[in-house]
Design a protein around this motif. Structure first.
Motif, PDB file in Angstrom:
ATOM      1  N   TYR A   1       5.404  15.996  48.075  1.00  0.00           N
ATOM      2  CA  TYR A   1       5.936  16.336  49.482  1.00  0.00           C
ATOM      3  C   TYR A   1       5.354  15.430  50.473  1.00  0.00           C
TER       4      TYR A   1
ATOM      5  N   ASN B   1      -1.790  30.694  45.845  1.00  0.00           N
ATOM      6  CA  ASN B   1      -1.625  29.644  46.985  1.00  0.00           C
ATOM      7  C   ASN B   1      -3.198  29.680  47.477  1.00  0.00           C
TER       8      ASN B   1
ATOM      9  N   THR C   1       8.056  25.721  46.754  1.00  0.00           N
ATOM     10  CA  THR C   1       8.325  24.638  45.773  1.00  0.00           C
ATOM     11  C   THR C   1       9.362  24.758  44.897  1.00  0.00           C
TER      12      THR C   1
ATOM     13  N   GLN D   1       4.158  27.278  55.282  1.00  0.00           N
ATOM     14  CA  GLN D   1       4.242  27.468  53.866  1.00  0.00           C
ATOM     15  C   GLN D   1       5.379  26.740  53.016  1.00  0.00           C
ATOM     16  N   ILE D   2       4.914  26.309  51.910  1.00  0.00           N
ATOM     17  CA  ILE D   2       5.777  25.393  51.142  1.00  0.00           C
ATOM     18  C   ILE D   2       6.288  26.360  49.964  1.00  0.00           C
TER      19      ILE D   2
ATOM     20  N   ALA E   1       1.624  16.441  50.497  1.00  0.00           N
ATOM     21  CA  ALA E   1       0.950  17.694  49.332  1.00  0.00           C
ATOM     22  C   ALA E   1       1.571  17.290  48.004  1.00  0.00           C
TER      23      ALA E   1
ATOM     24  N   VAL F   1      -3.498  18.973  49.479  1.00  0.00           N
ATOM     25  CA  VAL F   1      -2.887  18.717  50.982  1.00  0.00           C
ATOM     26  C   VAL F   1      -3.889  17.781  51.975  1.00  0.00           C
TER      27      VAL F   1
ATOM     28  N   ALA G   1       0.005  26.179  50.224  1.00  0.00           N
ATOM     29  CA  ALA G   1       0.611  25.620  49.105  1.00  0.00           C
ATOM     30  C   ALA G   1      -0.003  25.972  47.802  1.00  0.00           C
TER      31      ALA G   1
END
Length: 667
Positions: A213, A305, A80, A77-78, A322, A261, A255
């Motif tokens: 990313y 998400n 941010t 999991q990002i 991403a 992604v 994300a």
């Protein structure tokens, strides 16, 4: 020399005399002395070990060849807000070796970004071609939250020893040989370096449309345990890349919903990730020869998400990127035997000139993959994705990153072309990049040259694309190689060659062109090269396996060639020493005697152009065996007409270090 010695007196030491002799030789005051030693060039015992049940003397995997396997299920999991990646990795490891294992070693390459990593003291890392930033942003590397071993119904916390970019995990009971299995569960997190870490392969940065990313070496990966070295544990310093086990990798990325992604392998839940219109365009791209715009950038206002799920089989690694700023294009790639796969390109809005080129990236990808699939072997993955990111160029299975903020025209084409050629070396043929960088970069560069010629000759027809200039593999990089011939030999650890890009890329590529064009010929070389790919697909060859395969398939003893081009940096210098017009006492006729001399350490077959005074000419091919008995070789021309001109290597195909002595002309 006697006069000089007398003028200097009689008290000169032997070292001084030798120094003066060398000085005279270097200025050709006495005459150039040959450095060639035929007993060294053709010395027996080239191979360091005989064939075995693991690795055949013919260069094939042996009847008992084995390698271990690593399969992964990863969810991440990002975050941010904090630029953190948190993840759980389930690693399923199979020990196919004949040895029981009391411990495991894992690559922890994210630790290269720690301030006290060995890479920060490795003086080449911060000036490496992939590093775009002078002041790296250090992180804590991997933050391991928990590690568990599951084996035969038991679960326990193993003892661990972290050493820079390696992690040793001790097992309570040895993992059985010949098929023993275990599961390693790791919960971890790491901060994505901003504006470049010590290695800019993993980074994040702002684009006009939002944060991007670029996520690589993002999960702990098994080190290779092989029959050559056991555990392969060199630290990750930057230039020396990867040596990894094969397996199936399933991973998911959670994300923000506005982000796109893209990653290695195939998106297996597209209906949950794309809108209905985007999904239709995504499916259309799989059947379209022309580029299809699948998705444009989303506004950055999402609070929920989305989970993107990917799968890539029989691969050694995976990477992903991403961004809400991504535009996504796609097109169909045609493969041999009527098969196909999908080309994708993801790029963020930037300078207009960059955007105008990157809108062709899907076609660049399509053309590159189709060409290599047709010439060497079929592309193995369902998707080929090119991403405009923040590193000069980096390759992963089915996924490449190319600099998306600078190069235009041929720069983008050549980078995408180079990175996707890495599908064959080292993604399909899994050599040890950390030790033998030339086995992927050099072989890859050799492949690129042929693609560049085809591209220039419009075999790869790309609309509105700047065309690179002509490329000739026969004269490829000769001037550059001659200028840097005294640099390190190819056969060195990649990190040792960090300063010498030529030794990893251009020199081995040029050597293969020499082997193909001037030693074996196209038919024999191409058959051997294809067979090497076939034999070692998804396996771990050594340099000796490569050398043996080429020799056995082509039917040629090439120890002299490998020794001169790869083990050493021997120079090539073949000269016309003397031309005589003589009368044969036995035949009573006139003949020409042409004396050639091998002055450099490296023997090579060579063509000689000979002109006679009646205006006729002929070419004589001198095989490498001509140099087996010494540095001199004689060509006899039975003709009543004298020779007026001799040219060694008249087409300038060899990297001869002194072309001034290649020609003789009657005065």
């Amino acid at each position: 020399m006697k006069i000089l010695m007398k003028s200097l007196g009689h008290k000169m030491s032997i070292p001084v005399v030798l120094l003066l002799v060398n000085l005279f030789l270097s200025h050709n005051l006495i005459g150039q002395v040959s450095a060639y030693k035929h007993t060294e060039a053709f010395k027996l015992g080239f191979y360091p070990y005989p064939g075995s049940a693991y690795r055949s003397a013919s260069g094939e995997p042996g009847t008992e060849y084995w390698q271990n396997r690593a399969d992964y299920n990863i969810s991440c999991q990002i975050d941010t807000a904090n630029h953190m990646i948190s993840a759980t990795s389930e690693l399923y490891y199979t020990n196919n070796s004949p040895d029981s294992l009391r411990f495991l070693w894992l690559q922890m390459d994210q630790n290269i970004n720690k301030e006290d990593s060995r890479a920060t003291s490795y003086d080449n890392t911060l000036s490496h071609v992939d590093t775009a930033f002078v002041n790296p942003k250090f992180t804590n590397g991997y933050e391991i939250k928990s590690i568990y071993i599951e084996i035969q119904g038991r679960k326990y916390i193993p003892r661990q020893v972290l050493s820079d970019t390696r992690l040793q995990v001790w097992l309570q009971t040895p993992l059985a040989s010949s098929g023993g299995k275990l599961k390693l569960i790791i919960n971890y997190a790491f901060k994505v370096p901003g504006n470049g870490g010590v290695s800019t392969r993993v980074t994040h940065a702002k684009t006009p449309g939002g944060e991007l990313y670029q996520t690589t070496h993002w999960f702990p990966r098994m080190c290779v345990y092989d029959d050559i070295q056991g555990w392969n544990t060199p630290p990750f310093l930057g230039p020396g890349e990867f040596y990894l086990e094969y397996g199936d990798i399933n991973y998911s990325v959670t994300a923000p919903a506005n982000m796109l992604v893209v990653g290695s392998g195939e998106l297996i839940n597209p209906s949950q990730c794309f809108s209905e219109k985007e999904l239709q365009l995504y499916k259309l791209a799989k059947e379209s020869e022309q580029t299809v715009l699948i998705r444009s950038p989303y506004p950055n206002n999402s609070k929920i998400n989305k989970v993107w799920k990917f799968q890539i089989k029989n691969a050694r690694d995976a990477a992903w990127a991403a961004s809400a700023a991504f535009t996504l294009d796609g097109a169909k790639i045609n493969l041999p035997d009527g098969k196909s796969c999908l080309a994708l390109s993801a790029y963020a809005k930037g300078a207009k000139s960059v955007h105008e080129v990157w809108k062709h990236a899907a076609q660049f990808t399509k053309a590159s993959v189709e060409f290599y699939s047709r010439i060497w072997s079929p592309y193995p993955y369902p998707v080929a994705t090119a991403v405009a990111g923040f590193t000069g160029g980096m390759e992963y299975p089915g996924f490449v990153i190319c600099l998306g903020v600078g190069p235009t025209g041929p720069g983008v084409w050549s980078t995408i072309n180079h990175e996707f050629a890495h599908t064959w070396f080292p993604m399909i043929v899994g050599s040890n990049e950390r030790l033998h960088g030339w086995m992927d970069e050099g072989l890859n560069t050799f492949m690129n040259d042929s693609a560049a010629i085809a591209f220039n000759n419009k075999e790869l027809t790309l609309v509105d694309t700047p065309k690179p200039g002509p490329v000739s593999v026969d004269t490829f990089a000769i001037d550059g190689l001659l200028a840097e011939w005294n640099q390190d030999p190819i056969f060195n650890q990649h990190d040792v060659l960090g300063r010498d890009v030529n030794a990893v890329y251009d020199k081995p590529a040029f050597a293969l062109h020499q082997l193909r064009n001037n030693v074996l010929g196209h038919e024999r070389f191409d058959a051997a090269f294809r067979e090497y790919i076939r034999r070692w697909s998804y396996k771990h060859p050594t340099p000796w396996d490569f050398f043996r395969t080429i020799e056995n398939v082509a039917g040629e003893d090439l120890a002299w060639f490998w020794r001169g081009y790869f083990i050493h940096s021997w120079k090539i210098d073949i000269a016309v020493k003397k031309v005589s017009f003589l009368k044969s006492s036995s035949l009573g006729t006139m003949y020409n005697s042409i004396q050639l001399e091998c002055l450099g350490e490296m023997p090579m077959p060579v063509e000689v152009l000979i002109k006679l005074n009646d205006g006729t000419s002929q070419r004589v091919k001198v095989p490498v065996e001509a140099w087996m008995r010494g540095e001199l070789h004689y060509i006899t021309i039975l003709n009543e007409k004298p020779v007026t001109e001799v040219r060694v290597d008249p087409d300038n195909l060899l990297p001869d270090t002194n072309r001034k002595n290649n020609n003789w002309k009657h005065e």
